[in-house]
Design a protein around this motif. Structure first.
Motif, mmCIF file in Angstrom:
data_model
loop_
_atom_site.group_PDB
_atom_site.id
_atom_site.type_symbol
_atom_site.label_atom_id
_atom_site.label_comp_id
_atom_site.label_asym_id
_atom_site.label_seq_id
_atom_site.Cartn_x
_atom_site.Cartn_y
_atom_site.Cartn_z
ATOM 1 N N ALA A 89 0.821 -1.209 0.000
ATOM 2 C CA ALA A 89 0.000 0.000 0.000
ATOM 3 C C ALA A 89 0.853 1.256 0.000
ATOM 4 C CB ALA A 89 -0.924 -0.003 1.213
ATOM 5 N N ALA A 90 2.021 1.170 0.617
ATOM 6 C CA ALA A 90 2.868 2.356 0.727
ATOM 7 C C ALA A 90 3.260 2.899 -0.645
ATOM 8 C CB ALA A 90 4.112 2.017 1.548
ATOM 9 N N GLY A 91 3.307 2.026 -1.654
ATOM 10 C CA GLY A 91 3.752 2.486 -2.968
ATOM 11 C C GLY A 91 2.641 2.885 -3.919
ATOM 12 N N ILE A 92 1.394 2.734 -3.472
ATOM 13 C CA ILE A 92 0.292 2.869 -4.431
ATOM 14 C C ILE A 92 0.026 4.299 -4.870
ATOM 15 C CG2 ILE A 92 -2.203 2.631 -4.588
ATOM 16 C CD1 ILE A 92 -1.843 -0.071 -3.315
ATOM 17 N N GLY A 93 0.148 5.235 -3.926
ATOM 18 C CA GLY A 93 -0.105 6.635 -4.272
ATOM 19 C C GLY A 93 0.755 7.081 -5.446
ATOM 20 N N ALA A 94 2.032 6.686 -5.415
ATOM 21 C CA ALA A 94 2.961 7.096 -6.478
ATOM 22 C C ALA A 94 2.569 6.471 -7.809
ATOM 23 C CB ALA A 94 4.384 6.684 -6.105
ATOM 24 N N ILE A 95 2.095 5.242 -7.769
ATOM 25 C CA ILE A 95 1.705 4.581 -9.033
ATOM 26 C C ILE A 95 0.493 5.287 -9.633
ATOM 27 C CG2 ILE A 95 0.930 2.448 -10.114
ATOM 28 C CD1 ILE A 95 2.349 0.890 -7.899
ATOM 29 N N VAL A 96 -0.485 5.512 -8.785
ATOM 30 C CA VAL A 96 -1.725 6.121 -9.272
ATOM 31 C C VAL A 96 -1.437 7.490 -9.881
ATOM 32 C CG1 VAL A 96 -3.942 7.047 -8.550
ATOM 33 C CG2 VAL A 96 -3.193 4.846 -7.657
ATOM 34 N N GLU A 97 -0.591 8.255 -9.222
ATOM 35 C CA GLU A 97 -0.289 9.598 -9.716
ATOM 36 C C GLU A 97 0.405 9.550 -11.077
ATOM 37 O OE1 GLU A 97 -1.681 12.650 -9.423
ATOM 38 O OE2 GLU A 97 -2.245 11.351 -7.765
ATOM 39 N N GLY A 98 1.258 8.537 -11.263
ATOM 40 C CA GLY A 98 1.969 8.408 -12.534
ATOM 41 C C GLY A 98 1.048 8.098 -13.702
ATOM 42 N N LEU A 99 -0.152 7.635 -13.404
ATOM 43 C CA LEU A 99 -1.088 7.274 -14.472
ATOM 44 C C LEU A 99 -1.918 8.461 -14.953
ATOM 45 C CD1 LEU A 99 -2.320 3.884 -13.013
ATOM 46 C CD2 LEU A 99 -0.653 4.252 -14.832
ATOM 47 N N SER A 100 -1.826 9.576 -14.250
ATOM 48 C CA SER A 100 -2.547 10.772 -14.660
ATOM 49 C C SER A 100 -2.030 11.208 -16.032
ATOM 50 C CB SER A 100 -2.308 11.873 -13.627
ATOM 51 O OG SER A 100 -2.890 13.072 -14.066
ATOM 52 N N PRO A 101 -2.928 11.692 -16.919
ATOM 53 C CA PRO A 101 -2.475 12.013 -18.274
ATOM 54 C C PRO A 101 -1.372 13.080 -18.294
ATOM 55 C CG PRO A 101 -4.860 12.425 -18.013
ATOM 56 C CD PRO A 101 -4.368 11.845 -16.728
ATOM 57 N N HIS A 102 -1.310 13.915 -17.270
ATOM 58 C CA HIS A 102 -0.313 14.978 -17.272
ATOM 59 C C HIS A 102 0.789 14.722 -16.253
ATOM 60 C CE1 HIS A 102 -3.290 16.660 -19.794
ATOM 61 N NE2 HIS A 102 -2.631 17.788 -19.955
#
Lengths: 101, 430
Positions: free
Chosen positions: B176-189
């Motif tokens: 879970a600790a790494g999920i925020g960073a992954i999700v943010e990287g998927l943003s189109p910008h």
């Protein structure tokens, strides 16, 4: 009235089961919706129509005793035609697989 | 809003949503966009829909008027896909597939995950809720501030997820600790460094799930991973290894940051609108109304992260969306469209009293779980976690209050939190 679920189309979201648990159920184990009984009391017509309109993939078809066939349309014109969309009758798949048991 | 009122057009709504003003409160901008540029074309060529009726239509028409990107055209919609593990994993998830592949994968998820089986999870969810609240009680009763986001809102869906997936709790907290960073990287910008951070996180998740699949293969238990591994091993055509890993990766990403945000928003609503708390003291129908209104008013996912590609030229509100354009839907704006929900900024659970889940008394669909073929498979699980939590929080801590303003994740497309510090008021009702 008869209610049929297009089981090829069913998205297995279970929304119909949450809405009308006495009318719809999910097949085990794959979660595809099915109708609990072949015919549904006329008193439930409005509720079943609402459940059909809410199905995320418009897989529920209501066949009233008068024989007309209703299904919430999946692809009618976008806004501002929303009222017409609800009124529209979808004839795309009249031979569709149905899930009546 | 003064600046925006004078604009005749917004150059890029996605960039605007990433601005500090929108991170603080995106709703004034969303309202402007919906009223002035409801079929927005961003500088990047992406379209963004913000009216309830248009979003509802686009979600319903997915798989028909809209499709997911074909494997061969990934680079066109995700220019960095060639070098990004995260984008490749996302491209393999069910959210990017069309029928019949979509149907095949979706049936695998829904296998052993019917409404009845989710309902069977209710006692264990209730047990986790009670244990987490017990854990917070001593510090709160000593007058200390506690981070409700970390200690409860995030912990609950993580623990439920660990149970469902058959993961040890420590592994779950590590993932879970790494999920925020992954999700943010998927943003189109997302910036290149953001995408690199996402890829590093995805590589760890991929390696973990690779090991987990092996463990479940040799020692299957009664959990979703074992079930999916079994489906894979029974018939390799049914679920490829890559599909299995990306499916688990997708469920991990979609599974609990969003649920946590919904719980956070629900607690904030309890604190901001004490006159509405009576809904949480009522029966299941009243609790449901409160939950649905939280989900409507504060959608955790502001706009869709996956492309919907126009199959043909589509005219919408006088704007032609050309064939092959990437269309996103601003779910949070649709949920606040006065043509969908009257007086939309008002928190009013009565709109969902006695209705079908996700439908208002006016028959309008609450968009936070999507609609159409990609309707959130975890919707009912999320609703149950909210319904089991909120009345217990209220009963256990009736004098709960904010200790500090909550801290939001600086995200353009998720309305999530970093911290929600709470304390107990010394005097009841104070």
């Amino acid at each position: 009235m008869r209610v049929v679920v297009d089981q090829d189309l069913c998205g297995t979201t279970g929304q119909c089961v949450l809405t009308l648990p006495g009318t719809f159920r999910q097949r085990e184990p794959d979660g595809v919706a099915e109708v609990c009984a072949a015919t549904v009391p006329q008193a439930l017509l409005a509720a079943v129509r609402l459940a059909a309109s809410q199905c995320p993939v418009a897989a529920i078809r209501v066949i009233s005793d008068a024989g007309d066939d209703e299904r919430a349309s999946a692809d009618a014109a976008p806004s501002p035609a929303e009222p017409e969309r609800h009124a529209a009758k979808d004839q795309r798949n009249p031979e569709g697989h149905d899930g009546t048991v | 809003m003064d600046v925006q009122e004078t604009k005749t057009a917004c150059r890029d709504a996605f960039a605007e949503l990433a601005s500090p003003a929108c991170i603080h409160d995106p709703y004034p901008f969303m309202r402007w966009l919906r009223e002035h540029d409801p079929v927005h074309r961003a500088a990047s060529g992406l379209f963004l829909l913000s009216r309830h009726a248009d979003i509802y239509w686009a979600l319903t028409a997915t798989g028909d008027a809209f499709r997911g990107p074909a494997p061969g055209e990934l680079a066109r919609y995700f220019p960095r896909a060639a070098t990004s593990l995260s984008l490749n994993l996302m491209a393999s998830t069910i959210a990017m597939k069309d029928p019949p592949t979509h149907t095949r994968l979706r049936r695998l998820i829904s296998r052993d995950f019917t409404m009845r089986q989710i309902d069977n999870l209710r006692p264990s969810i209730a047990r986790i809720v009670a244990a987490r609240l017990d854990g917070m009680a001593p510090a709160l009763e000593r007058g200390e501030a506690v981070d409700l986001h970390r200690e409860f809102a995030l912990a609950l869906p993580m623990l439920v997820f660990a149970e469902l997936f058959g993961l040890p709790q420590d592994d779950m907290f590590g993932l879970a600790a790494g999920i925020g960073a992954i999700v943010e990287g998927l943003s189109p910008h997302a910036s290149d460094p953001q995408l690199a951070a996402a890829d590093a996180g995805s590589a760890r998740v991929q390696a973990y799930f690779g090991d987990l699949i092996q463990r479940k293969r040799t020692d299957p238990r009664h959990d979703i991973v074992s079930m999916l591994v079994g489906a894979h091993d029974d018939d390799a055509d049914t679920l490829s290894d890559a599909e299995l890993i990306s499916m688990l990766w997708g469920m991990l990403l979609g599974g609990f940051t969003t649920t946590a945000a919904a719980i956070d928003h629900a607690v904030l609503a309890m604190l901001a609108y004490p006159e509405q708390r009576h809904w949480l003291q009522g029966d299941a129908v009243e609790v449901k109304a409160f939950v649905e209104e939280v989900l409507r008013r504060d959608a955790p996912v502001l706009f869709s992260a996956t492309p919907r590609i126009a199959q043909r030229d589509i005219e919408l509100g006088g704007v032609v969306i050309p064939k092959n354009a990437d269309v996103r839907v601003l779910i949070a704006a649709g949920n606040r469209d006065p043509d969908g929900f009257a007086d939309p900024d008002r928190f009013d659970p009565a709109r969902f009293y006695g209705t079908n889940p996700g439908m208002s008394t006016d028959g309008k669909i609450m968009l936070s779980f999507g609609h159409g073929i990609h309707f959130c498979p975890g919707a009912q699980l999320a609703r149950m976690q909210l319904a089991e939590s909120l009345p217990r929080i209220q009963a256990r801590f009736p004098t709960l209050a904010l200790a500090e303003q909550p801290t939001r994740e600086p995200s353009a497309f998720l309305r999530t939190f970093l911290a929600l510090p709470v304390r107990l008021n010394a005097q009841a009702g104070g």
